[in-house]
Design a protein around this motif. Structure first.
Motif, short mmCIF file in Angstrom:
data_model
loop_
_atom_site.label_atom_id
_atom_site.label_comp_id
_atom_site.label_asym_id
_atom_site.label_seq_id
_atom_site.Cartn_x
_atom_site.Cartn_y
_atom_site.Cartn_z
N CYS A 137 -3.24 2.30 -10.56
CA CYS A 137 -3.87 1.71 -9.37
C CYS A 137 -3.72 0.19 -9.39
N LEU B 22 0.07 -0.71 -8.99
CA LEU B 22 0.61 -0.48 -7.63
C LEU B 22 -0.27 -1.10 -6.55
N VAL C 54 -3.30 -0.24 -5.51
CA VAL C 54 -3.85 0.80 -4.62
C VAL C 54 -5.23 0.34 -4.14
N GLY D 81 2.45 2.86 3.23
CA GLY D 81 2.82 2.45 1.88
C GLY D 81 1.65 2.54 0.93
N GLN D 82 0.47 2.05 1.38
CA GLN D 82 -0.71 2.14 0.53
C GLN D 82 -1.05 3.59 0.23
N LYS E 102 1.32 5.01 -2.33
CA LYS E 102 1.02 4.54 -3.67
C LYS E 102 -0.15 5.34 -4.26
N THR F 223 -0.05 7.75 -7.51
CA THR F 223 -1.02 7.63 -8.59
C THR F 223 -1.69 8.97 -8.86
N VAL G 101 7.53 -2.34 -0.14
CA VAL G 101 6.70 -1.23 -0.63
C VAL G 101 7.58 -0.15 -1.23
N GLN H 37 8.35 -1.02 -4.58
CA GLN H 37 7.20 -0.86 -5.46
C GLN H 37 7.01 0.61 -5.86
N VAL H 38 7.11 1.47 -4.84
CA VAL H 38 6.92 2.90 -5.11
C VAL H 38 8.03 3.40 -6.01
N GLY I 68 7.48 2.39 -9.43
CA GLY I 68 6.45 3.23 -10.05
C GLY I 68 7.03 4.54 -10.54
#
Lengths: 250, 652
Positions: free
Chosen positions: A121, A124, A126, A138-139, A142, A146, A169, A172-173, A176
């Motif tokens: 969290c 990323l 979150v 995107g949020q 994420k 998670t 994003v 970012q994902v 992850g």
């Protein structure tokens, strides 16, 4: 020896009678344990349907599906506790926050790693107290990533999780996911139609066409076929482009 | 348990906003609406005719607040158990959680139970507070009985709430069968209507069957059935399937659960329309074949059920059903109506549904079709007509003086003359519709209500003769109660003479013709312990002859005629030994009195206490030693001398 995933002769139809549409037609697929397999196929080729069958959400008409040697419909709890899933769009209750979601999911997974959840969290970014209905896509993705990784699943199923995300994003994902792949012997099946994704994460590629897996092997093996006519022509061009990209990256 | 509580908590989180908003809106609106309602609408004191409602505002307010709470469960809490799962894209989130469907079902059930208790109770509490705040009471819901018991009045609102709560699990079940969980309430209404139409069809075709059905156990049984259907729909149907698979499984469980009550109800309906004739609870004998062997009766296996027609063979005790509940049989064939019962061979049907009529031969159990004529009577074939007319001649109870027979044929009154010839007089259809014997004549009913004098072959002018409630023709004299006078003010009048009062008949009732010259009469003294006075009255000379009644044996203060199947002729019916039978009864029991027409001695027969069964129905005198009796659901042959009873039907 049981593979993490072993599918034989899988048939699935939507609808019935004259409006019946066969989506999966005798699909065979065995995943190499610990490898990242990218399931490539055009839109509507049945990638998401296959993942939903694996999750026990859809019931196949015929065929044999084994995850960890078990039928996900019969041993639902046992199998699903070892699987993490990221859908193409966040599909949790819109009134939930990420905090609510993790609290709700925790009792369902005996191996839920709260520390890992917190780390993810944080990494990323979150938003914990925002309801899903107020989150950006995107949020939301994420948070879903998670939620999928926190139970430390042995099999991770990704259903086009990067589609429709803005580049930042998306990166970012993707990052992850890539970091999650570093963690031990995790088997991953990622459905996508984006060659770039395949080129970045795939150990193996399976090409889905007309309800069947028409190619399955390493990316190089798939691209090195002498008779690429079996691969859709458009896809073949894209695959070739991806190979170039891989060379550039290398 | 942890998972169940997690899912229950999730339901609360999902629905709390809606339920709180509903409660605030509805309870506030209710309070405001009741405050604005005109004061005179409520009957606070009781007995106000102009009030809209029969109880006070307080009682109504409490029940309405309670009902609003129930409505919240029905309209929101139950449907949203499934609907809320589709809050985002579809309900696949809960379906892909490991083993979550079972805990999800239990969590939803727990939430539904809590909501079903909490919302109505909150309504009740707010209602009571509101009523107390406005200074009213809600005592109309119950009353204290003198012995301390509390009698709940159950207003319609509360009963409706109870029925609505019974539907709550079905709303949940049906919501899980519909796409998106939408229209759960509407689907439930439709479902209840479909089930209800089936039940209504059975009830409509079997009036009174509901009296024998214990509804509440079945209604309560619907709750576990609905929950089982939900469990199957949700826990099994949603595993690898959506609403369609849930509907298949849920409906299969529902059909499986509804099968036993459906089979039971169908069995009850079958028994209703095809009763076990040897185990009847109710039997009423309607007729007897001329040879006395076959009985035409109506019976049912329960008191509240409609009767079917049956034919009983008294020699063997066998019985067969000959018609359904909507078909009645009547001896009215080519003759005026003389009564529903009697000793006849041929009977016609009266069907509620109209159409062609059938003629039943009681002796042979054969049915024959007959078209309906323009007068509504069955149009008989020549063979049928010959048979019927022969029976009419043979079985007629109408007699002119000197034992001359009279009968009806094709709307014609036929009378035997002294020389054996038959005189015929075409009757007026209007006054030949229904007749009742009255000595040497008969009373006519319908458009013309008067008396036909068989001796003089004439219809008495009603206005001239002022014949009204009672009239008896004795040869050429008519003994009657003039119109506008009391029932005991008897007059008599000869053919051409003037009416004169009969003092000897004061306060007496005429039972019928004892012989061609005398009427058998009874006078009740209406005093406790005083037996009725039985006497003969001769109109020719206005003389009376007292008959001695055995005082100790007579329970009642009055006497009536005991004729087989209640059918009297011109002369009072008499047994094979020539005796007339009377009956005296009160609420303790009854006794028959046999009047010997030769010696005029009166003897008491067959005393019968009420506790041993209902009153006797005299069916026949098969011989001089026995009498055929119907009592309750049995047909008995009783030895007149010894009182020995032989049950001829049923022979279980």
């Amino acid at each position: 020896m049981n593979h993490v995933m072993d599918i034989e002769g899988l048939v699935f139809d939507f609808g019935w009678g004259p409006r019946k549409k066969r989506v999966l037609d005798g699909l065979d697929l065995k995943l190499q344990d610990g490898a990242v397999t990218v399931l490539l196929g055009q839109n509507g080729s049945g990638k998401s349907t296959l993942l939903r069958v694996l999750l026990g959400v859809l019931r196949p008409r015929a065929g044999r599906v084994r995850l960890f040697g078990k039928d996900p419909l019969r041993a639902h709890r046992e199998v699903l506790q070892r699987i993490g899933y990221v859908p193409d769009v966040p599909d949790v209750y819109p009134w939930m926050t990420a905090k609510d979601l993790f609290a709700f999911l925790q009792p369902h997974y005996p191996r839920w790693n709260a520390t890992l959840c917190s780390e993810l969290c944080e990494r990323l970014a979150v938003p914990m107290r925002t309801k899903f209905k107020a989150m950006s896509r995107g949020q939301g993705m994420k948070a879903m990533l998670t939620a999928a990784l926190a139970p430390e699943p042995e099999l991770l199923l990704l259903d086009e999780p990067f589609a429709g995300l803005d580049p930042l994003v998306r990166e970012q994902v993707l990052q992850g996911v890539v970091e999650a792949l570093r963690d031990g012997e995790r088997t991953v099946l990622c459905a996508t139609h984006e060659l770039e994704i395949a080129s970045r994460i795939a150990d193996r590629v399976a090409v889905l066409q007309d309800g069947k897996v028409v190619k399955h092997g390493s990316l190089a093996e798939v691209l090195g076929e002498e008779e690429p006519a079996q691969v859709p022509s458009g896809l073949h061009r894209v695959l070739a482009a991806a190979a170039n990209t891989q060379e550039v990256l290398a | 348990m942890n998972l169940v509580l997690a899912h229950c908590g999730k339901e609360w989180r999902a629905q709390r906003g809606l339920l709180v908003a509903y409660s605030l809106l509805v309870f506030t609106s209710l309070a405001l609406g009741l405050w604005l309602a005109p004061e005179h609408a409520w009957d606070h004191e009781g007995g106000r005719n102009h009030a809209w409602f029969d109880v006070g505002l307080g009682t109504h307010a409490v029940t309405w607040f309670f009902a609003a709470g129930v409505l919240g469960v029905v309209l929101f809490a139950a449907p949203n158990l499934v609907r809320a799962e589709f809050g985002s894209k579809d309900d696949q989130f809960v379906r892909r959680l490991p083993g979550a469907l079972g805990p999800s079902f239990l969590g939803k059930l727990l939430f539904l139970l809590l909501a079903s208790a909490a919302l109505p109770l909150v309504g009740l509490l707010l209602g009571e507070l509101y009523v107390a705040g406005r200074g009213y009471d809600w005592l109309g819901l119950f009353e204290w009985r003198w012995d301390g018991d509390v009698l709940l009045k159950w207003p319609g609102t509360v009963i409706a709430c109870g029925l609505a709560m019974l539907a709550v699990p079905w709303i949940w079940a049906i919501g899980s069968w519909l796409p998106g969980g939408r229209m759960a309430v509407g689907g439930t209404v439709l479902f209840v209507l479909v089930i209800g139409v089936g039940i209504f069809a059975v009830l409509r075709q079997s009036p009174g069957i509901e009296q024998h059905i214990a509804w509440w156990p079945w209604l309560w049984g619907s709750v576990p059935l609905a929950l089982t259907a939900v469990a199957a729909s949700w826990c099994l149907g949603r595993r690898g399937g959506g609403p369609l698979r849930s509907a298949r499984l849920g409906l299969a469980v529902t059909a499986f659960g509804l099968a036993p009550p459906s089979v039971w109800l169908a069995g009850e309906a079958w028994d209703y329309h095809h009763p076990d004739l040897q185990h009847l609870e109710e039997l009423s004998v309607q007729g007897l074949s001329p040879d006395g062997r076959y009985v035409l009766a109506r019976g049912a296996t329960h008191h509240q059920w409609a009767n079917v027609s049956l034919r009983i063979d008294l020699d063997t005790g066998a019985a067969e059903q000959i018609a359904g509940i909507d078909t009645a049989l009547s001896p009215e064939l080519d003759r005026p109506f003389l009564g529903h019962s009697g000793s006849f061979r041929f009977w016609r049907t009266w069907c509620d549904h109209g159409g062609s009529e059938r003629i039943f031969d009681l002796a042979t159990a054969r049915w024959t079709m007959a078209a309906v004529g323009p007068d509504g009577q069955p149009a008989l074939t020549a063979e049928q007509r010959a048979q019927v007319h022969a029976e009419l001649r043979e079985r007629t109870a109408l007699r002119a003086p000197f034992g001359r027979r009279a009968w009806f044929e094709d709307g014609t009154l036929c009378t035997e003359e002294l020389d054996g010839s038959v005189s015929k007089r075409a009757g007026d259809k209007e006054w030949l519709q229904a007749v009742r014997t009255a000595g040497h004549g008969f009373r006519t009913f319908g458009a013309i209500e008067s008396v036909w004098d068989l001796a003089g072959n004439r219809l008495l002018d009603r206005k001239q003769w002022r014949v009204d409630t009672a009239a008896w023709v004795v040869r050429d004299t008519v003994v009657f109660v003039p119109a506008g006078t009391s029932g005991s003010c008897w007059n008599q009048r000869g053919v051409d003479g003037a009416a004169e009062p009969c003092a000897a008949l004061g306060a007496a009732a005429v039972l019928g013709l004892f012989d061609d010259d005398q009427l058998l009469c009874v006078r009740s003294l209406r005093k406790k312990g005083e037996p009725p006075q039985l006497f003969l009255y001769r109109p020719a000379d206005c003389s009376t002859t007292a008959l001695s009644v055995p005082v100790a044996a007579v329970p009642g203060t009055s006497l009536g005629v005991a004729a087989p199947l209640g059918a009297n002729g011109s002369l009072l019916a008499r047994d094979p030994s020539g005796c007339i039978w009377l009956r005296s009864q009160d609420n303790r029991g009854e006794v028959f009195l046999r009047v010997d027409t030769a010696t005029r001695q009166v003897t008491a027969l067959l005393p019968h206490r009420r506790g041993d069964g209902s009153y006797y129905q005299l069916l026949d005198w098969p011989d001089g030693k026995h009498v055929l009796i119907a009592q309750d659901e049995k047909i008995l042959r009783i030895d007149i001398a010894t009182g020995e009873r032989t049950i001829l039907f049923p022979r279980r």
